[in-house]
Design an enzyme around this catalytic site. Structure first.
Site, mmCIF file in Angstrom:
data_model
loop_
_atom_site.group_PDB
_atom_site.id
_atom_site.type_symbol
_atom_site.label_atom_id
_atom_site.label_comp_id
_atom_site.label_asym_id
_atom_site.label_seq_id
_atom_site.Cartn_x
_atom_site.Cartn_y
_atom_site.Cartn_z
ATOM 1 N N LEU A 1 0.833 -1.209 0.000
ATOM 2 C CA LEU A 1 0.000 0.000 0.000
ATOM 3 C C LEU A 1 0.863 1.252 0.000
ATOM 4 O O LEU A 1 0.517 2.258 -0.641
ATOM 5 C CB LEU A 1 -0.902 0.018 1.236
ATOM 6 C CG LEU A 1 -2.166 -0.815 1.143
ATOM 7 C CD1 LEU A 1 -2.922 -0.771 2.453
ATOM 8 C CD2 LEU A 1 -3.039 -0.296 0.003
ATOM 9 N N LYS B 1 14.356 1.452 18.603
ATOM 10 C CA LYS B 1 15.392 0.410 18.547
ATOM 11 C C LYS B 1 15.181 -0.600 17.418
ATOM 12 O O LYS B 1 16.125 -0.917 16.685
ATOM 13 C CB LYS B 1 15.484 -0.296 19.905
ATOM 14 C CG LYS B 1 16.732 -1.150 20.077
ATOM 15 C CD LYS B 1 18.012 -0.327 20.182
ATOM 16 C CE LYS B 1 18.303 0.030 21.616
ATOM 17 N NZ LYS B 1 19.360 1.008 21.790
ATOM 18 N N THR C 1 13.903 -0.207 14.588
ATOM 19 C CA THR C 1 14.277 0.459 13.345
ATOM 20 C C THR C 1 15.803 0.525 13.210
ATOM 21 O O THR C 1 16.364 0.233 12.154
ATOM 22 C CB THR C 1 13.677 1.881 13.298
ATOM 23 O OG1 THR C 1 12.261 1.758 13.369
ATOM 24 C CG2 THR C 1 14.074 2.620 12.046
ATOM 25 N N CYS D 1 -17.553 -16.479 -11.332
ATOM 26 C CA CYS D 1 -16.791 -17.670 -11.694
ATOM 27 C C CYS D 1 -17.454 -18.912 -11.102
ATOM 28 O O CYS D 1 -18.499 -19.315 -11.582
ATOM 29 C CB CYS D 1 -15.332 -17.521 -11.282
ATOM 30 S SG CYS D 1 -14.249 -18.528 -12.302
ATOM 31 N N LEU D 2 -16.920 -19.502 -10.032
ATOM 32 C CA LEU D 2 -17.606 -20.645 -9.429
ATOM 33 C C LEU D 2 -19.033 -20.256 -9.033
ATOM 34 O O LEU D 2 -19.950 -21.069 -9.111
ATOM 35 C CB LEU D 2 -16.829 -21.141 -8.201
ATOM 36 C CG LEU D 2 -17.456 -22.322 -7.472
ATOM 37 C CD1 LEU D 2 -17.518 -23.549 -8.371
ATOM 38 C CD2 LEU D 2 -16.695 -22.641 -6.194
ATOM 39 N N HIS E 1 -13.737 -12.754 -13.722
ATOM 40 C CA HIS E 1 -13.566 -12.090 -12.418
ATOM 41 C C HIS E 1 -13.562 -10.573 -12.589
ATOM 42 O O HIS E 1 -12.501 -9.971 -12.732
ATOM 43 C CB HIS E 1 -12.244 -12.524 -11.775
ATOM 44 C CG HIS E 1 -12.252 -13.925 -11.270
ATOM 45 N ND1 HIS E 1 -12.658 -14.247 -10.001
ATOM 46 C CD2 HIS E 1 -11.923 -15.085 -11.873
ATOM 47 C CE1 HIS E 1 -12.572 -15.569 -9.835
ATOM 48 N NE2 HIS E 1 -12.127 -16.091 -10.959
ATOM 49 N N GLU F 1 -13.936 -8.327 -10.472
ATOM 50 C CA GLU F 1 -13.336 -7.592 -9.342
ATOM 51 C C GLU F 1 -11.924 -7.105 -9.646
ATOM 52 O O GLU F 1 -11.477 -6.109 -9.079
ATOM 53 C CB GLU F 1 -13.350 -8.442 -8.064
ATOM 54 C CG GLU F 1 -12.452 -9.680 -8.047
ATOM 55 C CD GLU F 1 -13.125 -10.931 -8.591
ATOM 56 O OE1 GLU F 1 -14.025 -10.804 -9.449
ATOM 57 O OE2 GLU F 1 -12.725 -12.046 -8.192
#
Ligand code: GLN
Length: 554
Positions: free
Chosen positions: A20, A192, A194, A383-384, A520, A522
């Site tokens: 992200l 620490k 880091t 799909c399914l 799909h 999405e």
């Protein structure tokens, strides 16, 4: 070479949101007029995540060119709104595969093949492939999966270390994302972990230029100076990635921190001022819905939201487009039967059955679909989910009691979903005799295929065009031998392959919204451009809530 490279590594622990962060930085640079791409390098040995269990790895994201990739590519597409491809993801397994194939071919002329330089060269070539051709982006962000200190990540880190020396400091930037925990008892942030993580990076020759700190709350200036001092970075090169409620806020928070500006300066990018209007609008719309719909997602991996990442996002996008909040109710299909469907779906405005593999939980999905069909609950099968809708219709409307998919009952007399014997070669896009070997690899239909839309249908109303392209990932297809039988009973085949050979969308008339698609959708939904089918599904759910409220008030 015009492309500048940004390498993003992660420290301390996993799940800090590297994907992200990379996507949000990319989006910000885009708003500054730069073209951006992002690549994910995964250190695991699987050649791709296609064979991995969604429980462990989350969703497999599919690109237009049919690559099965890490779910972070979904974030990249959603934030950048540019299609990813095979080029944008690789793994240790794929890198080794290529090197071993070359070795077998004799390409190394009898030399000893080693991690350095052969594996690292292969990794560098994959990274540099992004800047080839006249479509080379201004910026390529390279996200290295895993955490610094992992043994399997070392070749990737060595490759980026070398690249920086080869391409020069002006052309490469290292960003290290770490965790800065806030200890409530002590009332302070702790640096620490880091420091240790940066030390680890330094020991392999990588000096980060920017430290991005994932934290619960913003880190005070003095603490940032401390991090800068201990990690050898500029005082103004320590940024916070504060926890947010809505992931689409991240670009705005980064911008407030001045993160993208620092990146632009350090890389001497010809960047104009950022224009964040559309992101601000998006975040505003998310925060100000005018209503709410509840959608049941009936699936097998309900305990792991990561397994349905793109689906989840697509529903949120559709909610934004309809100005409603979408509340998701995950229903484990193994627990659904004819006796409890009514109670299970009480209060749901829509039922969605997503993609999946294997028989477990299928009968529950079929019951959920029956409930949606008989009770006029908006239904979306993917799909399914579409295949189950066909089975349900064949069994309960067309009277083919043992109707099934070849995947679940190869002995059924009514395999309404089947493995085509005349197999369509998905690489050459020709119909040919299929080799029925036992190897499942390579027999999936993967990536983008055109689909012709029948006028005056829900599909046509949603898309508003005659031809669309959608992404596939499945092995089984609608069995054309049953097309006429089911059409006679009222099923409409509203999306077909351009030569009519494959059924891509089914729907039912006399129902508020009942649509199943073999692809799909999405994967192609974007926060600022909801996918038309998701948008209309949520709209139908919204109408249903409105109707219910009306009845309650009346
Ligand atoms: N298992 C089904 C098939 O292989 C559906 C796959 C999916 O939903 N992605 O065709």
């Amino acid at each position: 070479m015009k492309t500048k490279y940004i390498f993003v590594t992660g420290g301390v622990l996993s799940s800090l949101g590297k994907g992200l962060a990379a996507a949000s930085l990319g989006a910000l640079l885009q708003t500054r007029g730069l073209s951006v791409t992002i690549q994910k390098l995964d250190p695991y040995i699987n050649v791709d995540p296609g064979t991995m269990n969604p429980f462990q790895h989350g969703e497999v994201f599919v690109t237009d060119d049919g690559a099965e990739t890490d779910l972070d590519l979904g974030h990249y597409e959603r934030y950048l709104n540019v299609p990813m491809s095979r080029k944008n993801n690789t793994t240790s397994g794929a890198i080794y595969n290529n090197v071993i194939a070359k070795e077998r071919r004799g390409d190394y002329l009898g030399g000893t093949v080693q991690v350095i330089p052969h594996i690292t060269d292969e990794i560098k070539a994959k990274i540099l492939s992004l800047s080839e051709g006249d479509q080379a982006p201004d910026v390529a962000i390279i996200e290295i999966g895993g955490t610094v200190g992992d043994i399997e990540g070392l070749p990737f880190l060595e490759a980026i270390r070398q690249l920086r020396t080869e391409l020069g400091r002006d052309n490469c930037l290292n960003i290290h994302l770490t965790l800065v925990p806030y200890l409530r008892a002590a009332g302070e942030h702790k640096t620490k972990p880091t420091q240790h993580s940066v030390k680890e990076l330094l020991s392999i020759g990588i000096q980060p230029d920017i430290i991005l700190c994932r934290c619960e709350q913003s880190i005070p200036a003095e603490m940032r100076r401390k991090i800068a001092l201990f990690c050898n970075v500029d005082q103004d090169a320590v940024f916070c990635s504060v926890d947010v409620g809505n992931i689409y806020e991240v670009p705005l928070r980064f911008y407030e921190e001045g993160f993208d500006q620092k990146v632009a300066i350090m890389l001497r990018l010809p960047a104009r001022n950022a224009n964040l209007e559309s992101w601000k609008q998006l975040v505003y719309d998310c925060a100000h819905p005018q209503g709410k719909v509840t959608i049941a997602i009936v699936g097998k991996y309900v305990d792991l939201k990561e397994a349905y990442k793109s689906l989840h996002e697509a529903l949120i996008h559709a909610g934004i487009a309809n100005r409603v909040a979408v509340e998701l109710r995950y229903v484990n299909s193994e627990n659904v039967d004819a006796g409890n469907a009514r109670d299970t779906f009480e209060g749901c405005d829509g039922i969605l059955v997503p993609g999946g593999f294997g028989y477990r939980g299928v009968e529950g999905k079929i019951e959920a679909i029956r409930h949606a069909r008989e009770n006029n609950v908006p239904f979306f099968g993917i799909c399914l989910g579409m295949q189950c809708a066909v089975i349900e219709f064949a069994r309960h409307v067309a009277g083919l009691e043992d109707a099934n998919s070849e995947e679940f009952n190869p002995l059924s007399d009514h395999k309404v979903i089947y493995l085509m014997t005349e197999w369509f070669d998905f690489r050459t896009k020709h119909l040919e005799k299929r080799d029925t070997g036992s190897d499942k690899g390579g027999t999936m239909r993967l990536g983008a295929y055109p689909c012709k839309i029948l006028p005056n249908t829900h599909a046509a109303a949603a898309y508003g065009k005659e031809m669309v392209e959608e992404r596939h990932r499945h092995r089984y297809e609608f069995n054309n031998a049953f097309r006429d039988i089911l059409a006679d009973k009222g099923m409409i085949f509203s999306g077909l392959a351009p030569d009519d050979s494959l059924v891509e969308i089914v729907e039912l008339p006399d129902h508020p919204w009942f649509v199943g698609c073999q692809f799909h959708p999405e994967f192609k939904s974007r926060p600022m451009h909801a996918h038309p089918l998701f948008r209309d599904f949520i709209n139908a759910a919204k109408q249903r809530t409105a109707g219910r409220q009306h009845i309650a008030e009346g």
